[in-house]
Design a protein around this motif. Sequence first.
Motif, PDB file in Angstrom:
ATOM      1  N   PHE A  18       0.947  -1.672  -0.491  1.00 37.82           N
ATOM      2  CA  PHE A  18      -0.099  -0.301  -0.327  1.00 37.82           C
ATOM      3  C   PHE A  18       1.321   0.738   0.078  1.00 37.82           C
ATOM      4  CE2 PHE A  18      -2.552   3.131   2.396  1.00 37.82           C
ATOM      5  CZ  PHE A  18      -3.343   3.682   1.050  1.00 37.82           C
ATOM      6  N   MET A  73      -8.490  -3.603  -0.217  1.00 29.64           N
ATOM      7  CA  MET A  73      -8.723  -1.872   1.090  1.00 29.64           C
ATOM      8  C   MET A  73      -9.305  -2.144   1.533  1.00 29.64           C
ATOM      9  SD  MET A  73      -7.367   1.000  -0.781  1.00 29.64           S
ATOM     10  CE  MET A  73      -5.237   1.157  -2.235  1.00 29.64           C
ATOM     11  N   GLN A  77      -6.614   2.544   4.344  1.00 32.56           N
ATOM     12  CA  GLN A  77      -6.111   2.409   2.830  1.00 32.56           C
ATOM     13  C   GLN A  77      -7.477   3.546   2.170  1.00 32.56           C
ATOM     14  OE1 GLN A  77      -5.654  -0.664   3.435  1.00 32.56           O
ATOM     15  NE2 GLN A  77      -3.775  -1.616   3.446  1.00 32.56           N
ATOM     16  N   THR A  81      -6.164   6.908   0.623  1.00 34.79           N
ATOM     17  CA  THR A  81      -6.104   6.846  -1.321  1.00 34.79           C
ATOM     18  C   THR A  81      -6.992   8.115  -1.694  1.00 34.79           C
ATOM     19  OG1 THR A  81      -5.878   5.024  -1.420  1.00 34.79           O
ATOM     20  CG2 THR A  81      -6.670   6.177  -3.190  1.00 34.79           C
TER      21      THR A  81
END
Length: 397
Positions: A18, A73, A77, A81
């Motif tokens: 990630f 995800m 996460q 993003t």
Amino acid sequence: MSTAPSATVNPGMDPEVFAQFLEQLQRYVRERLIPAEAQVIAGDAIPEDLLAEMREMGLFGLTMPEEYGGAGMNISQYIETIHAISYAMPAFRSIISINIGMVCSAIKNAGTAEQKAEWLPRLAAGEIAAFGLTEPGSGSDSAGLATMAVRSGNGYVLNGTKRYITNAPYAKVGLIMARTSKENLPRNAHVSAFLVPLDTPGVTRGKSDKKMGQQGSHIGDIILEDVYVPGEALLGSEEGRGFATAMQSLDNGRLSVGAAATAQARRFLDTAIRYANERKAFGEPIAQFQLIQAMLADSQAEIYAAQCMMRDAIAKADSGQKILMEAAAFKMFASEMCGRVADRCVQIHGGAGYLAEYEAERFFRDARIYRIYEGTTQIMQLVIAKQMLKDFAAGVG
């Protein structure tokens, strides 16, 4: 107040993978998306080549399980993003966030195995979705919902109008909230959710509404006139769960809006700092003037506070806590903060801030909607206060 289980519910992507993805995305935002903003503004649309790149990067399937073509995800996460991509203009977030944070979240949480198998891979691949809750006479008020779904054979016939629906002009599917009971029922059990392909006979779309800002992102009406859908279109194959599903998805939507507002505020502040160092008055950069510094410092402090709220809320979400109040508080603070930073950015630009030639004018217009969609500031205040009173009555504190 929430209580957290001890373990993370969804570990998400491998942290190292990630971190690499996020670094790549941040570079893509600065090197590809920001330079394309003028083209998006000129055409009022994201160019097809950019959409193809975003699909190739997997941006439409961030939180979907890997077996359906997604990245798997977790909430943290996903929101990190969204925060990264939202440094660029809002259209890039809008095109993906309804898919992920609203529609896919609802299908994952409440859909049947068949619905997941049919829709999640398509949405992960980049088919665009719309979330149909708001109507001409109702938004956050479920009792005012007018769209009806009446049983007909093995399916339902839908009639009604949805308004201000993001992605409506070009979405392939809509998650449509409709009444399956004429009477208002406890816990909003009169509202059900339906997965409606928007090429179904009887569905029409209004023209794309002209907006104050956020070029390249489109909203419009979805009009349903005797639209027949099979029983398999009912989300979860169970009536009465639509509003609960919508509210669960709205937590993700509010986190997404808060993250976008926080990232946009950072973009505004970076622009203001750059201008303050370039613009000279009385023989020196205006960045040297203390009252300019005060506006910069206030903005930095507020952005930092929003970032801390965001990371606290998403950590709680990943540990399985209910974050109704945290999501509302973060969305409320971040959206109001973004408006203040946008205003300071214009003020620091002075007369130039009022000219379309400079970014500050666009920033000011783009920021205004964050205080309205996914629940206005006033609705957020009610959500927070009701939860506080509920916790007090239960002796939680």
